[in-house]
Write an enzyme that holds these catalytic residues in place. Structure first.
Site, short mmCIF file in Angstrom:
data_model
loop_
_atom_site.label_atom_id
_atom_site.label_comp_id
_atom_site.label_asym_id
_atom_site.label_seq_id
_atom_site.Cartn_x
_atom_site.Cartn_y
_atom_site.Cartn_z
CD GLU A 166 -2.68 0.99 2.55
OE1 GLU A 166 -2.49 0.29 3.29
OE2 GLU A 166 -3.61 1.84 2.85
CG ASN A 188 11.71 18.32 38.70
OD1 ASN A 188 11.88 16.90 37.62
ND2 ASN A 188 10.62 19.03 38.00
N GLY A 209 22.46 9.11 27.21
CA GLY A 209 22.81 8.93 28.53
C GLY A 209 22.40 7.96 29.32
CG LEU A 210 24.52 4.52 29.01
CD1 LEU A 210 25.77 3.77 28.27
CD2 LEU A 210 23.23 3.97 28.22
CB SER A 211 20.91 6.31 35.03
OG SER A 211 20.02 5.23 34.63
CE LYS A 213 -7.37 1.87 3.15
NZ LYS A 213 -5.55 2.14 4.25
CE1 TYR A 257 -10.82 1.01 11.86
CE2 TYR A 257 -8.98 0.37 13.18
CZ TYR A 257 -10.04 0.69 11.88
OH TYR A 257 -9.55 -0.88 11.09
CG ASP A 317 13.90 2.28 32.52
OD1 ASP A 317 12.77 1.07 32.44
OD2 ASP A 317 13.12 3.22 33.52
CE LYS A 369 -3.63 -4.75 12.79
NZ LYS A 369 -3.10 -3.37 12.54
CB CYS A 379 -4.88 -1.77 3.79
SG CYS A 379 -3.95 -2.21 5.55
#
EC number: 6.3.5.1
Lengths: 584, 584
Positions: free
Chosen positions: A44, A408, A331-333, A126, A132, A337, A195, A162
């Site tokens: 598509e 912060n 940035g490696l803490s 299409k 949605y 994460d 899916k 699709c």
């Protein structure tokens, strides 16, 4: 029954980069021809990329697509592929484009065409437009009203795009009414967890409804937040799977099909849903019977963790490359994460293109600094350390901050540091925030939210742990060094912005938090339903209050790979100045 | 002909704050009753606020709206207004809400109801759903299929919602077919420059088509990026204006109308566009003839600069208040952008609630520091100075930055400073960027783009100058001190991030830049059309290249008041990883 060798090119394209996409069509058509294909298909909106968003409303872009399509037809013929029908998605417009309020400007169409003999011999738009989730196609397109059927070597091939398969009615029954022997649907269907199973069932059901073999060609790659997972499928009229392509892998799916010869009394005129049959005959003579045949094959399915991890890798790689960058900065803490983000980045673009910075403060623990450095050793990414204490002291000397402002500040000093290095050296910065943090606003705007892309923005913290363990396990099974330090996985998560801080000072335990968030964010459940599912009312109320008031932070968070049906992004749109409180 | 006193309540509501909105309906219904009204109306989705966005897809929110509507009907009766019909917009759902792909979850409706005698006596949903520009109503709502008509004191009153008037067909001809004597349309129509003239012509035309008096009730206020400008209009069946309400002013428009008595043979059943007449008779007896009558009046129109300026003030005030803040913080550079933002803020929430910080660097000129301080003196806002040199030196000592990295660093140090003060003292930060800068990406991400709201984000730089001059002129005319220092208006714009820098080092002159941007951004013209309009091709190409590649920065810019049909925000949606180059 006539044979036909079908080449389904499960490939990527880039929105707007029409010239490169056209080159790609030529390249893969050549490959398909070399493999002996009789009919070639591309996804598509291959020629323009998908989704084009508001570019659809720009006349010059629509005309560029139309012109490129004609030129592509000529070029394919010039390169010797004029006798090979090629189905390619592109952006078109209706010729009756009278401006009218409520109709997209220029009346664009999400279209596909058959190129043959140096010409565009058939085009269609299409019919069912999705509007949605991440889709806004009523905003961009007018629907098509034909049922295209192209006769190739004596076989009638119906075409669809699709959503034409996903919604009831329209081109699936019209394919049966038109008496076609094969239905090809070209797609750009965004990845979501699980899916693939849903898609398989859909394709099997629609093949039976259409009463013919159904070839479902999927896109692979990434465009901003969307990932396309491939997984093209060919199913017989009986619903049995004939071929299934690999997930997250670019390539040409080649399959030989035995298909019924076109009916002598092939129907014309109006069929289902007001669709008018638009029939073009390219070649009546069936292909001489041949063997051996290509069976198509059935690619192994990835397990759930691998599937999600691969989606994150593909999404990040596409974002970096399509934005014209070669390297990323993180940035490696020492926490999990940023470690997972680094592992994904190394898999996406190679550790030699990944730059990590440790930016300790006086609150950083020794283990954090050690874990960051160990991550670098394990992966081979480029690593440096820049303490933030001098900058911190300069601000504190001028402003005398306390509490949250002081916490912060540290995070923002790191954000500024990353952007400075990014500007100086040309890497794009990755933001390490996960979905749990983003949901409740447990992050610092312009601090740890700094970045061009958030690879795990749609991954709950409990899944961050799961994926980290999966990645290490996969490495061990391959005899490689697991990328993520064990200590980053097992220690209690902490932002380390004040002495002794841990996430659970402010948040529920992650398994509980994530379960509540999934019900509220992904499943749109209200407080009563969530409490009924077995959670403490006060805890739920506190959690929902955090979510309800974090919209502003989420709005300024960078884009990131989408892996769920409902994350934070264009599929979840809430007002900021919003007085609704679910817990009230 | 029967008389009827109509009360059109041109007021604001807050998305999600159903309790407060219900209180507001009661308050203004009381006021309307005290003024002797016979029929009272409130804007589109008054009870839930507008636009609710994805809240429409949340069952608990839809049910809360439905429940609140019933309770509101009871409460109005309990407070003595049971005999007074009240038209109020709210969020509803169809009772036939079978889930189906492509249908909004829960089948929500953008609805309105007539409350009378303690009950909801009539309800209906918007028929024409807008799905363009800032609207996404196909995503959220299913359309209504009735033509509501309520008989009040012997007069048949047809009802409609907003887009029902804008698009052809549907409720306007249905009103005529139903033989109604009055059509009331309730609206939440976002402000755009010059839209008032367009709206007036529309209402006049639709009144003539409906063949009856048309009362167009507008909302006033702000919701995130949208501003609602009021300007309610009542027009006779002949298209003549009977009353026109002030712009940007909350209040009740009271007007006495002479209206035809309901027909004895009032039609029933299906009328235009498949709408079915839904008729309710509340009271047959006409009001006793009375005088004096309220003529409605015709409020003076604002001139263009005043109108735009007021829109910016209303938008900012709504954003601050609806987010629960009392004060704002602005970095004051001495330049015109931050000066205009400060003037708007002082007008919106009072100078005593506006905090300004001058953050000079070694590149800041003396006049900049002086201009910032003069602005503070002129407006009376709270002012302080915090030099960024110590923080700058700390970063430079660690990183040794050059060029753009060094320039951006200064801007980011200021952003971090503002956020630190914001966190410490509780003000929300305003971002001073204008539309010209944002369009071409001439701003620093996480630097001058820091903020919760960008009041002039949709104002081109040439208009910034115009509005600054307008505001000073208006002050002078009222005998007040003009807020903006003359020097901020007349000096050449500069970011002052390196010695001697001025904007024109990087950008075309603003009048030329803005003219090109308007054609490209607001009018979707391509490079050829722009060049034909009289601009140098190389200059246009350079400008468009900047716009094409700045999407990422714009995506992370905070929301800001929308004053044009097409700005940067949800009415302009482009991919980030976008290979389209208009100039190629």
């Amino acid at each position: 029954m006539p044979q036909l060798r079908l080449a389904l090119n499960q490939i990527d394209s880039q929105v707007g980069n029409i010239a490169a996409n056209a080159d790609s069509v030529v390249h893969w058509t050549r490959h398909s021809a070399e493999q002996g294909a009789h009919l070639v298909a591309f996804p598509e909106m291959m020629l323009t990329g998908y989704p084009v968003e508001d570019l659809a409303l720009r006349t010059s872009f629509v005309e560029a697509s139309r012109t490129a399509l004609r030129e592509l037809a000529e070029r394919l013929a010039a390169e010797g592929f004029g006798e090979l029908p090629v189905v390619v998605g592109y952006l078109d417009r209706t010729e009756q484009a009278a401006p009218r309020l409520g109709r997209p400007a220029g009346s664009p169409e999400n279209a596909a065409a058959v190129l043959y003999g140096g010409k565009v011999v058939l085009r269609f738009a299409k019919h069912h437009l999705p509007n949605y989730g991440v889709f806004d196609e009523f905003r961009y397109f007018v629907p098509g009203d034909t049922q295209p059927v192209v006769r190739v070597r004596g076989v009638d091939v119906a075409l669809a795009i699709c959503e034409d398969l996903w919604q009831e009615g329209g081109r699936v029954p019209a394919t049966r009414s038109a008496g076609a022997g094969l239905l090809i649907s070209v797609n750009a269907s965004p990845y979501e967890r699980n899916k693939d199973d849903q898609r398989l069932e859909l394709v099997r059901k629609r093949a039976q409804e259409a009463g013919c073999t159904l070839a479902y060609l999927a896109m692979i790659g990434g465009q901003d937040e969307l990932v396309f997972d491939g997984d093209s499928i060919v199913v017989g009229a009986d619903g049995e799977v004939i071929a299934r392509a690999p997930q997250f892998s670019e390539g040409c799916v080649l399959v030989d099909l035995d298909l019924p010869a076109a009916r002598a009394d092939a129907p014309e005129g109006l069929v289902d849903d007001g669709l008018r049959i638009d029939r073009v005959i390219l070649s009546e003579e069936p292909v001489e019977p041949y063997e051996p045949v290509v069976a198509g094959g059935y690619a192994d399915r990835l397990d759930d963790d691998e599937e999600v991890y691969d989606a994150l890798v593909v999404g990040l790689r596409a974002y970096v490359r399509k934005n014209g960058f070669r390297s990323v900065l993180i940035g490696l803490s020492g926490g999990i994460d940023s470690a997972l983000v680094a592992a994904i980045a190394c898999d996406a673009i190679g550790a030699q293109n990944v730059y990590g910075v440790s930016m300790p403060s006086k609150y950083s623990s020794d283990h954090s600094k050690g874990d960051a450095s160990e991550l670098a050793d394990r992966t081979g990414l480029n690593f440096r350390t820049v303490p933030i204490e001098p900058m911190f002291d300069a601000y504190m000397g001028s402003l005398g901050l306390t509490g949250l402002a002081e916490e912060n500040l540290q995070s923002r000093l790191r954000g500024t540091m990353l952007m400075a290095v990014s500007n100086q050296e040309g890497h794009i910065v990755l933001a390490p925030g996960n979905k749990s943090e983003l949901a409740v606003g447990y992050s610092t705007l312009y601090g740890d939210s700094v970045g061009a892309y958030g690879p795990i923005k749609d991954v709950y913290k409990t899944d961050v742990f799961r994926l980290a363990r999966y990645r290490n396990r996969a490495a061990a099974e391959r005899g490689e060094t697991p990328p993520i330090p064990e200590n980053s996985i097992v220690k209690p998560p902490s932002a380390e912005l004040r002495p002794g801080q841990v996430d659970t000072d402010s948040l529920p335990d992650y398994p509980v938090l994530d379960a509540i968030l999934e019900l509220y964010v992904d499943r749109d459940q209200g407080i009563d339903a969530i409490v009924e599912a077995g959670f403490d009312r006060a805890l739920v109320a506190k959690t929902l209050r955090m979510v309800d008031t974090a919209e502003y932070k989420r709005r300024q968070y960078p884009p990131g790979t989408k892996i769920s049906a409902k994350g934070f992004g264009k599929d979840r749109r809430l007002p900021i100045t919003n007085g609704w409180r679910e817990h009230a």
